[in-house]
Design a protein around this motif. Structure first.
Motif, PDB file in Angstrom:
ATOM      1  N   SER A   1     -10.496   3.780   2.607  1.00  0.00           N
ATOM      2  CA  SER A   1      -9.355   4.449   3.240  1.00  0.00           C
ATOM      3  C   SER A   1      -9.795   5.306   4.421  1.00  0.00           C
ATOM      4  O   SER A   1      -9.012   5.548   5.347  1.00  0.00           O
TER       5      SER A   1
ATOM      6  N   ARG B   1      -5.865  10.726   2.109  1.00  0.00           N
ATOM      7  CA  ARG B   1      -5.958   9.736   3.171  1.00  0.00           C
ATOM      8  C   ARG B   1      -5.238   8.438   2.811  1.00  0.00           C
ATOM      9  O   ARG B   1      -4.991   7.611   3.693  1.00  0.00           O
ATOM     10  N   ARG B   2      -4.906   8.201   1.535  1.00  0.00           N
ATOM     11  CA  ARG B   2      -4.222   6.970   1.172  1.00  0.00           C
ATOM     12  C   ARG B   2      -2.863   6.847   1.845  1.00  0.00           C
ATOM     13  O   ARG B   2      -2.349   5.752   2.023  1.00  0.00           O
TER      14      ARG B   2
ATOM     15  N   THR C   1      -9.662   2.894   7.426  1.00  0.00           N
ATOM     16  CA  THR C   1      -8.310   2.610   7.876  1.00  0.00           C
ATOM     17  C   THR C   1      -7.661   3.834   8.505  1.00  0.00           C
ATOM     18  O   THR C   1      -6.870   3.716   9.449  1.00  0.00           O
TER      19      THR C   1
ATOM     20  N   GLU D   1      -7.853   1.935  -4.610  1.00  0.00           N
ATOM     21  CA  GLU D   1      -7.959   2.660  -3.349  1.00  0.00           C
ATOM     22  C   GLU D   1      -6.834   2.297  -2.391  1.00  0.00           C
ATOM     23  O   GLU D   1      -6.307   3.152  -1.688  1.00  0.00           O
ATOM     24  N   PHE D   2      -6.460   1.018  -2.384  1.00  0.00           N
ATOM     25  CA  PHE D   2      -5.482   0.562  -1.400  1.00  0.00           C
ATOM     26  C   PHE D   2      -4.103   0.276  -1.984  1.00  0.00           C
ATOM     27  O   PHE D   2      -3.133   0.198  -1.240  1.00  0.00           O
TER      28      PHE D   2
ATOM     29  N   MET E   1       0.809  -1.215   0.000  1.00  0.00           N
ATOM     30  CA  MET E   1       0.000   0.000   0.000  1.00  0.00           C
ATOM     31  C   MET E   1       0.842   1.264   0.000  1.00  0.00           C
ATOM     32  O   MET E   1       0.292   2.371  -0.007  1.00  0.00           O
TER      33      MET E   1
ATOM     34  N   ASN F   1      -2.880   4.582   4.841  1.00  0.00           N
ATOM     35  CA  ASN F   1      -3.153   3.150   4.714  1.00  0.00           C
ATOM     36  C   ASN F   1      -2.008   2.255   5.188  1.00  0.00           C
ATOM     37  O   ASN F   1      -2.248   1.317   5.959  1.00  0.00           O
TER      38      ASN F   1
END
Length: 796
Positions: A477, A389-390, A480, A696-697, A101, A393
Motif C-alpha cells: 500500500s 494508507r489503505r 500505491t 492489504e489490498f 479495494m 488504494n
C-alpha cells in the motif's frame, strides 16, 4: 478442469490429499511428484533447480501414492488462444480491482448481521464506476484518434485526396473495434460436459442463448456491500445481472462518445438537421447512462440475509435494468449511424483547412481532468471509512488504470502517426497531449523507483535482499499511495499550467533542471542496485563502478552528440528528454504488450506467463468495470466445493486440502461457502497471499473475521485442522495470524515462492493433519518437527 488420479470407490486409508496449484498454472504432473534428477548438479541433490536448455536430465516416474490428487484450474485463465488478447483489457481489470479495494463495512463477528450499503459506500461505488467509465473512454478516444483522425482523415483524405465523405468510415471503424472489444469480454469457455469432451469456447456472437440471458437478468440488484467471502458468498457467484447492466451502459457511453466526437467539429459544414439529431441522440444516451448509473449505485436495496441464490433480486431495480436493456444502447447506436453519414454533406472547401478533426484534439485533456477529479473525490470518500494508507488504494489503482490505458493508447497514436508520416512527405498532426502524458508517467516512475529502492534497502538491513522483497510486497500500500499522491499532484499541476498558458505548450519548454532531476531519480537507483548485485558476484566493486561509469558516460556522450540508431522507430539513445519520456512511458510498453499478444496466440507458455495477471486480477467478479477479463472464480470455487463434498461422502471419509499461492484463496472461499464446520476436512496452505497481499489490498473481504471463520469451521475435538507454511523470502506468501506454523521455513536453496512440497516440513505437516483427521492421539497437539535432511531433487 482436470483432476488427475481420480479413482473409483472408497478412498484409501488415510484419506485423499488434494493439491491445488497457484498462479501460472503449475502442471498437475509436477504437483503429483514427477521429479527431474540433474546429472552432476553441484552441491548434491538437496536443492532443486530448473534444468538449462543444454543439460541432460533424468526424469523419475510419479510417486505411486493413491491418496494424492492434483486439481488444476489454470485453463480457465490461459488455456485458449484468444486469452492472449486479454492484455488489451488490463486497464479495465485494474479499474475493477479498485472497486474491490474499497474499505467497505464488514461483519463484526462470524455470527453478526449482514452489512448494509451505507451512503458513503454507495457514493464511493458510484465514483469508482464513473471513473471506470472514463477508462473505457480513454480506449474509445485513442482508437478514434488512430482510425478516424490519423488513418482516414489525415492520410486517406488529406494525403491521398479521397472524397470528403470517406471520413464516415473512421466513425464506423471505431465503433466496430469497440464492439469487438465488447465481444472479447464475453467469450468464456463452456463447462466440460458429462461425456468428458473438452470445453469449447463461447461462440463469437453478440447474442447469448435465451436461457442464459434470462438467468443473467433474473435477479437485478447491485450486490456491492452485500456479498462477502465470509457472508452471503452466493452473491459473488450468482450476480451476473449487474455485470450485464454495466456492460450495456459502457457500450452506450462508448458509442455515444464516438458519435458526439464525430458530430461536434462539423459546424456549418453539415446539414443542420442531421447534425442536430446526432447531437441530441448522443447527449440523450449519455444522460441516460449517468442517470441509470446513479439510480443503480445509490439505491440502498433490501437486505439479503438468509435468501436463497434463486432470489428475485431488488424489485426497485427492475425498471432501471429494463431501461438499460432496451432503451439506452439503441439511442447510441442510432447516433453512430447518423454520425457516419454526416461527412456526406460536408463541403470540401470548408473542411479542407482542418489539419485534424478538431473535437478529438482536446478530448484527452478533459478526460484526464475528469479522472483526476474523480480520484480526489474517491479519496475523500474512502478516508473516513478506514484510517491509514489503505484508503489510498482504490483511488491510486484507478489512476494506474487510467494511466495504463492512456499510455497504451498514446503508444498506438504515436506509432500510427509515424507510420502515416512515413508513407510520404506528409507530416500528420499529433496532439501535444501524448508528450505531456509521457512526461507525467515518467515523473511518477521517477518518484516511485527511488522510494521503492530506499524502502527495500531499509527493510533488507536485518534479513537480506530476499527478505526485504518479502517485506516490501507485504506493505504494498505504500507503493500505491506514492503512485496516487504523485499522479494527482502532477495532474493538478498540469491542469493549472494548462489554464494559465491557455493550452499545452511543447514538452521542450520544460526547464533543464526538471529533466535532469527526473533522469537522476529514475536511472540512479537501478544503477546503484545493479552495481551492488554485480559486486556481490564478481567480488570487485571497483571494476563494477568503473564499468557503470563507462556505460553512463557513453550514454551521455551519445545524447549530447546526437549519435545513435533507430530500432523499430525508437531512437536509441534518445536525443531529448521528450524522446526519453516517450520511449520509457509509451513506446516501449506498447511494443512489449503487442509482442506479448503475438507470442501468446501460438505459445501456451507465453499465455501462461501473462495468465499470472488474470489469475490474480480476475478472481473477483466484474461489479465495477464490466470490460475486465471474465472471472474464473464463479466456476473454480463452486467446483472445488463440490469436489470437497464428493470426497467427504460416506462415513469416516477425510480429505487433506493442500492449496498453494492463489489456490489457497480459492480453497478459503470454498471453505467459507458453507456456514457449518466441515467434518473430515483439513487445510494445509503454503505460499498463501491471504494475509500478506489480499488483506492489504482487499480489507473488506479478507480480514481477521474471515480468518477466524475458517479456523472455526476447521476445528474439532482433535484441534485446529489448518496449518500454514511460508518462507521469509517468499515475495507473495506469508504468515497468517492465528494459524499454526508461524515460524518461517528455512530457504537455503533460494526457492522463494516455489517447490514447497519438496520440503521436509510439508510432509511432516501433512502427516500431522492426517493423524488429526484419523484421531491419532499420539500426534494430536504436537508441533511438526524440523529436519535439515536433504530432499531428493524434484520440481514443484
Amino acid at each position: 478442469m482436470s483432476r488427475p488420479g481420480d479413482g473409483d470407490g472408497a478412498p484409501p486409508v488415510g484419506g485423499r490429499e488434494l493439491r491445488v496449484h497457484g498462479v501460472a498454472g503449475t502442471p498437475p504432473e509436477s504437483m503429483l511428484g514427477l521429479r527431474a534428477v540433474l546429472d552432476g548438479s553441484p552441491g548434491g541433490a538437496a536443492c532443486v533447480r530448473r534444468p538449462g536448455p543444454d543439460e541432460i536430465t533424468l526424469w523419475d516416474p510419479p510417486r505411486i501414492d493413491p491418496r494424492l490428487q492434483a486439481w488444476s484450474w489454470s485453463s480457465l485463465t490461459s488455456g485458449r488462444w484468444y486469452q492472449a488478447f486479454y492484455l488489451l483489457l488490463l486497464p479495465f481489470m485494474i479499474a475493477n480491482l479498485a472497486g474491490w479495494m474499497l474499505p467497505a463495512g464488514r461483519p463484526d463477528s462470524p455470527g453478526g448481521p449482514a452489512p448494509y450499503r451505507d451512503l458513503r459506500l454507495r457514493w464511493a461505488t458510484l465514483v469508482v464506476r464513473l471513473v471506470g467509465l472514463l477508462v473505457t473512454l480513454v480506449f474509445v478516444v485513442s482508437v478514434q484518434i488512430v482510425l478516424a483522425d490519423l488513418v482516414v482523415w489525415q492520410w486517406l483524405y488529406r494525403r491521398l485526396d479521397r472524397p470528403v465523405g470517406i471520413a464516415g468510415i473512421g466513425t464506423a471503424a471505431t465503433a466496430g473495434v469497440f464492439l469487438l472489444l465488447i465481444v472479447l469480454t464475453r467469450i468464456r469457455p463452456r463447462p466440460a460436459t458429462a461425456t468428458g469432451r473438452q470445453p469449447q469456447p463461447f461462440p463469437w456472437s453478440l447474442v447469448e442463448a435465451s436461457r442464459e440471458r434470462r438467468a443473467q437478468w433474473r435477479a437485478p440488484r447491485d450486490p456491492v456491500g452485500a456479498g462477502f467471502l465470509v457472508r452471503e458468498q452466493w452473491l459473488l457467484w450468482n450476480s451476473g445481472a449487474i455485470n450485464v447492466a454495466l456492460r450495456r451502459l459502457h457500450l452506450t457511453a462508448g458509442l455515444a462518445t464516438i458519435a458526439l466526437l464525430a458530430a461536434l467539429p462539423v459546424g456549418r459544414a453539415a446539414p443542420s438537421d442531421l447534425r442536430s439529431w446526432t447531437l441530441v441522440l448522443g447527449l440523450l444516451a449519455w444522460a441516460s447512462v449517468l442517470g441509470l448509473l446513479a439510480w443503480i449505485g445509490l439505491r440502498r436495496g433490501p437486505g439479503v440475509q438468509g435468501r436463497p441464490a434463486t432470489d428475485t433480486g431488488d424489485p426497485g431495480l427492475r425498471l432501471p435494468f429494463f431501461l438499460v436493456r432496451w432503451a439506452t444502447w439503441p439511442l447510441a447506436a442510432a447516433a453512430v449511424v447518423l454520425a457516419a453519414l454526416l461527412p456526406l454533406g460536408w463541403s470540401p472547401g470548408i473542411v479542407r483547412r482542418w489539419g485534424s478533426l478538431p473535437a478529438l484534439r482536446g478530448t484527452a485533456v478533459w478526460v484526464t481532468a475528469a479522472v483526476v477529479l474523480g480520484v480526489l473525490v474517491l479519496y475523500v470518500l474512502c478516508r473516513p471509512l478506514r484510517s491509514g494508507r489503505r484508503a489510498v488504494n482504490p483511488a491510486a489503482m484507478l489512476l494506474i488504470a487510467a494511466s495504463a490505458g492512456a499510455a497504451f493508447g498514446a503508444g498506438l497514436i504515436s506509432r500510427a502517426a509515424g507510420l502515416v508520416g512515413g508513407l510520404g512527405s506528409f507530416t500528420p498532426a499529433v496532439d501535444q497531449y501524448v508528450g505531456w502524458l509521457a512526461v507525467g508517467v515518467t515523473t511518477d516512475l521517477a518518484v516511485l523507483v527511488p522510494f521503492a529502492a530506499v524502502r527495500w534497502w531499509w527493510l533488507s538491513r536485518d534479513g537480506g535482499r530476499a527478505v526485504g522483497v518479502h517485506r516490501l510486497t507485504g506493505g504494498g500500500s505504500w507503493l500505491t499511495a506514492v503512485i496516487g499522491v504523485t499522479g494527482v499532484a502532477l495532474g493538478v499541476a498540469g491542469g493549472i499550467g494548462f489554464l494559465v498558458r491557455g493550452g499545452m505548450p511543447p514538452v521542450d519548454t520544460l526547464p533543464s533542471w526538471f529533466a535532469l532531476t527526473v533522469l537522476v531519480l529514475l536511472l540512479g537507483p537501478p544503477l546503484v542496485v545493479a552495481c551492488v548485485l554485480a559486486a556481490s558476484r564478481v567480488r570487485n566493486l571497483v571494476l563494477v563502478v568503473l564499468a557503470a561509469a563507462i556505460v553512463a558516460a557513453g550514454g551521455v556522450a551519445a545524447v549530447l552528440s546526437g549519435r545513435g540508431f533507430t530500432l523499430l522507430g525508437i531512437a536509441l539513445p534518445p536525443s531529448t528528454f521528450a524522446e526519453f519520456c516517450l520511449d520509457v512511458a509509451v513506446v516501449l510498453p506498447t511494443a512489449a504488450v503487442l509482442a506479448r499478444i503475438y507470442a501468446g496466440l501460438t505459445d501456451v507458455g507465453a499465455r501462461r506467463g501473462v495468465g499470472v495477471l488474470w489469475d490474480v486480477g480476475t478472481f473477483w467478479p466484474r461489479w465495477f468495470h464490466p470490460l475486465a477479463p471474465p472471472t474464473y472464480s464463479d466456476r473454480a470455487v463452486p467446483e472445488l466445493d463440490r469436489r470437497i463434498t464428493t470426497e467427504l461422502e460416506g462415513p469416516g471419509a477425510t480429505l487433506l486440502l493442500a492449496p498453494h499461492s492463489q489456490g489457497s484463496i480459492i480453497a478459503a472461499a470454498a471453505v467459507l461457502l458453507h456456514e457449518q464446520p466441515r467434518e473430515g476436512l483439513a487445510l494445509l496452505t503454503y505460499g498463501s497471499p491471504w494475509q500478506h497481499l489480499y488483506a492489504e489490498f482487499f480489507p473488506a473481504q479478507v480480514h481477521p473475521v474471515a480468518t477466524d471463520t475458517i479456523r472455526h469451521r476447521l476445528s474439532g475435538p482433535n484441534g485446529q485442522r489448518w496449518i500454514n507454511l511460508h518462507r521469509a523470502t517468499d515475495p507473495i506468501g506469508g504468515e497468517i495470524d492465528g494459524v499454526e506454523q508461524a515460524v518461517p521455513l528455512d530457504d537455503p536453496c533460494g526457492r522463494k515462492h516455489s517447490d514447497y512440497w519438496v520440503e521436509d516440513e510439508y510432509g511432516e505437516a501433512a502427516a500431522r493433519l492426517r493423524a488429526m483427521l484419523a484421531g491419532d492421539p499420539a500426534r494430536d497437539g504436537q508441533p511438526p518437527a524440523r529436519s535439515d535432511a536433504p530432499e531428493p531433487a524434484g520440481t514443484g
